[in-house]
Scaffold this motif. Structure first.
Motif, mmCIF file in Angstrom:
data_model
loop_
_atom_site.group_PDB
_atom_site.id
_atom_site.type_symbol
_atom_site.label_atom_id
_atom_site.label_comp_id
_atom_site.label_asym_id
_atom_site.label_seq_id
_atom_site.Cartn_x
_atom_site.Cartn_y
_atom_site.Cartn_z
ATOM 1 N N ARG A 105 -26.670 49.880 -75.627
ATOM 2 C CA ARG A 105 -25.266 49.821 -76.035
ATOM 3 C C ARG A 105 -24.359 49.618 -74.841
ATOM 4 N NH1 ARG A 105 -23.435 54.767 -78.102
ATOM 5 N NH2 ARG A 105 -25.064 55.714 -76.864
ATOM 6 N N GLY A 106 -24.728 50.211 -73.728
ATOM 7 C CA GLY A 106 -23.896 50.111 -72.533
ATOM 8 C C GLY A 106 -23.983 48.739 -71.902
ATOM 9 N N VAL A 107 -22.995 48.435 -71.081
ATOM 10 C CA VAL A 107 -22.954 47.160 -70.376
ATOM 11 C C VAL A 107 -22.922 47.443 -68.886
ATOM 12 C CG1 VAL A 107 -21.582 45.081 -69.977
ATOM 13 C CG2 VAL A 107 -21.756 46.030 -72.273
ATOM 14 N N LEU A 108 -23.757 46.730 -68.158
ATOM 15 C CA LEU A 108 -23.782 46.814 -66.702
ATOM 16 C C LEU A 108 -23.104 45.575 -66.134
ATOM 17 C CD1 LEU A 108 -27.467 47.993 -66.217
ATOM 18 C CD2 LEU A 108 -25.405 49.385 -66.024
ATOM 19 N N ILE A 109 -22.412 45.756 -65.026
ATOM 20 C CA ILE A 109 -21.646 44.677 -64.417
ATOM 21 C C ILE A 109 -22.005 44.602 -62.942
ATOM 22 C CG2 ILE A 109 -19.298 43.867 -63.911
ATOM 23 C CD1 ILE A 109 -18.531 45.866 -66.307
ATOM 24 N N ARG A 110 -22.090 43.380 -62.418
ATOM 25 C CA ARG A 110 -22.300 43.203 -60.985
ATOM 26 C C ARG A 110 -21.626 41.930 -60.526
ATOM 27 N NH1 ARG A 110 -28.521 41.324 -59.768
ATOM 28 N NH2 ARG A 110 -28.403 39.347 -60.879
ATOM 29 N N LEU A 111 -21.493 41.817 -59.210
ATOM 30 C CA LEU A 111 -20.935 40.622 -58.604
ATOM 31 C C LEU A 111 -21.949 39.483 -58.659
ATOM 32 C CD1 LEU A 111 -19.408 42.170 -55.351
ATOM 33 C CD2 LEU A 111 -18.140 41.400 -57.363
ATOM 34 N N THR A 112 -21.473 38.282 -58.887
ATOM 35 C CA THR A 112 -22.311 37.097 -58.724
ATOM 36 C C THR A 112 -22.293 36.722 -57.239
ATOM 37 O OG1 THR A 112 -20.432 35.628 -59.048
ATOM 38 C CG2 THR A 112 -21.702 36.227 -61.035
ATOM 39 N N GLU A 113 -23.073 35.727 -56.867
ATOM 40 C CA GLU A 113 -23.019 35.243 -55.474
ATOM 41 C C GLU A 113 -21.603 34.784 -55.131
ATOM 42 O OE1 GLU A 113 -25.331 35.403 -53.045
ATOM 43 O OE2 GLU A 113 -26.507 36.554 -54.495
ATOM 44 N N GLU A 114 -20.951 34.102 -56.078
ATOM 45 C CA GLU A 114 -19.575 33.660 -55.866
ATOM 46 C C GLU A 114 -18.637 34.859 -55.728
ATOM 47 O OE1 GLU A 114 -16.203 30.872 -58.044
ATOM 48 O OE2 GLU A 114 -18.283 30.758 -58.734
ATOM 49 N N GLY A 115 -18.888 35.912 -56.512
ATOM 50 C CA GLY A 115 -18.082 37.132 -56.433
ATOM 51 C C GLY A 115 -18.261 37.842 -55.103
ATOM 52 N N ILE A 116 -19.495 37.871 -54.613
ATOM 53 C CA ILE A 116 -19.767 38.488 -53.303
ATOM 54 C C ILE A 116 -19.018 37.723 -52.212
ATOM 55 C CG2 ILE A 116 -21.565 38.860 -51.558
ATOM 56 C CD1 ILE A 116 -23.508 39.370 -53.970
ATOM 57 N N ALA A 117 -19.083 36.395 -52.279
ATOM 58 C CA ALA A 117 -18.396 35.570 -51.272
ATOM 59 C C ALA A 117 -16.885 35.765 -51.350
ATOM 60 C CB ALA A 117 -18.758 34.098 -51.466
ATOM 61 N N ALA A 118 -16.337 35.829 -52.563
ATOM 62 C CA ALA A 118 -14.886 36.019 -52.731
ATOM 63 C C ALA A 118 -14.463 37.378 -52.203
ATOM 64 C CB ALA A 118 -14.507 35.879 -54.206
ATOM 65 N N GLN A 119 -15.237 38.416 -52.509
ATOM 66 C CA GLN A 119 -14.897 39.760 -52.035
ATOM 67 C C GLN A 119 -14.907 39.801 -50.516
ATOM 68 O OE1 GLN A 119 -16.989 42.412 -50.453
ATOM 69 N NE2 GLN A 119 -15.008 43.426 -50.278
ATOM 70 N N LYS A 120 -15.894 39.189 -49.898
ATOM 71 C CA LYS A 120 -15.964 39.181 -48.433
ATOM 72 C C LYS A 120 -14.819 38.389 -47.822
ATOM 73 C CE LYS A 120 -20.897 39.935 -47.919
ATOM 74 N NZ LYS A 120 -22.185 39.361 -47.504
ATOM 75 N N GLU A 121 -14.514 37.232 -48.390
ATOM 76 C CA GLU A 121 -13.440 36.389 -47.867
ATOM 77 C C GLU A 121 -12.090 37.107 -47.952
ATOM 78 O OE1 GLU A 121 -11.065 32.326 -49.130
ATOM 79 O OE2 GLU A 121 -13.099 32.602 -49.874
#
Length: 165
Positions: A105-121
């Motif tokens: 029932r629960g949903v797990l969320i994570r960064l994509t490779e693009e999300g990781i790059a955006a967060q770092k930038e």
């Protein structure tokens, strides 16, 4: 036993209120200056501070995956606003979701490779902007004291949903 109306208590209450007001106004002033800068742009698309906060929270998770309520514990959004934001970030390709294998029932969320790059930038630029605002105003000892005090304050707050003493 001292009553709530003793001069010491009223002076302490006033000092607490004035201290909070100073902290809040400083945070508002710093955030407004940070919003003027270029840090929250990634790939030509603007990233709000709340969106960045979600990406940052996910970037700090050792397993990479968090439940929505776990993200919500660290950000200043209500659950429905966070859910809509996660949907928008997923459509932009910065996050991905999957059903939690242990309960279905629960949903797990994570960064994509693009999300990781955006967060770092954005994170690198954000840190430079923060340093540009704080370093001229506070010396190293004052910055350490600010970090220590705000960490102490946060650690001594009651849990969410509980009333203060």
């Amino acid at each position: 036993m001292a009553s709530k109306e003793t001069p010491g208590r009223s002076g302490s209450v006033r000092l607490a209120a004035e201290s909070w007001e100073a902290l809040f106004r400083a945070q508002v002033a710093v955030m407004s200056r940070l919003h003027e800068g270029p840090a929250f742009r990634t790939g030509g698309e603007r990233l709000s501070d709340k969106e960045y906060d979600v990406l940052f929270t996910l970037s700090r998770c050792p397993s990479g995956w968090l439940r929505l309520h776990e993200i919500n514990e660290g950000v200043l959004l209500n659950q429905s606003s966070l859910s809509r934001m996660v949907e928008r970030l997923e459509k932009r390709g910065l996050l991905e979701r999957m059903t939690a294998p242990e309960d279905g029932r629960g949903v797990l969320i994570r960064l994509t490779e693009e999300g990781i790059a955006a967060q770092k930038e954005v994170g690198r630029a954000h840190v430079r902007d923060i340093a540009g605002l704080l370093l001229p105003a506070l010396d190293a000892e004052e910055l350490e004291q600010l970090r220590r005090l705000t960490t102490k304050l946060r650690a001594n707050l009651p849990e969410r949903g509980q009333r203060s003493r």
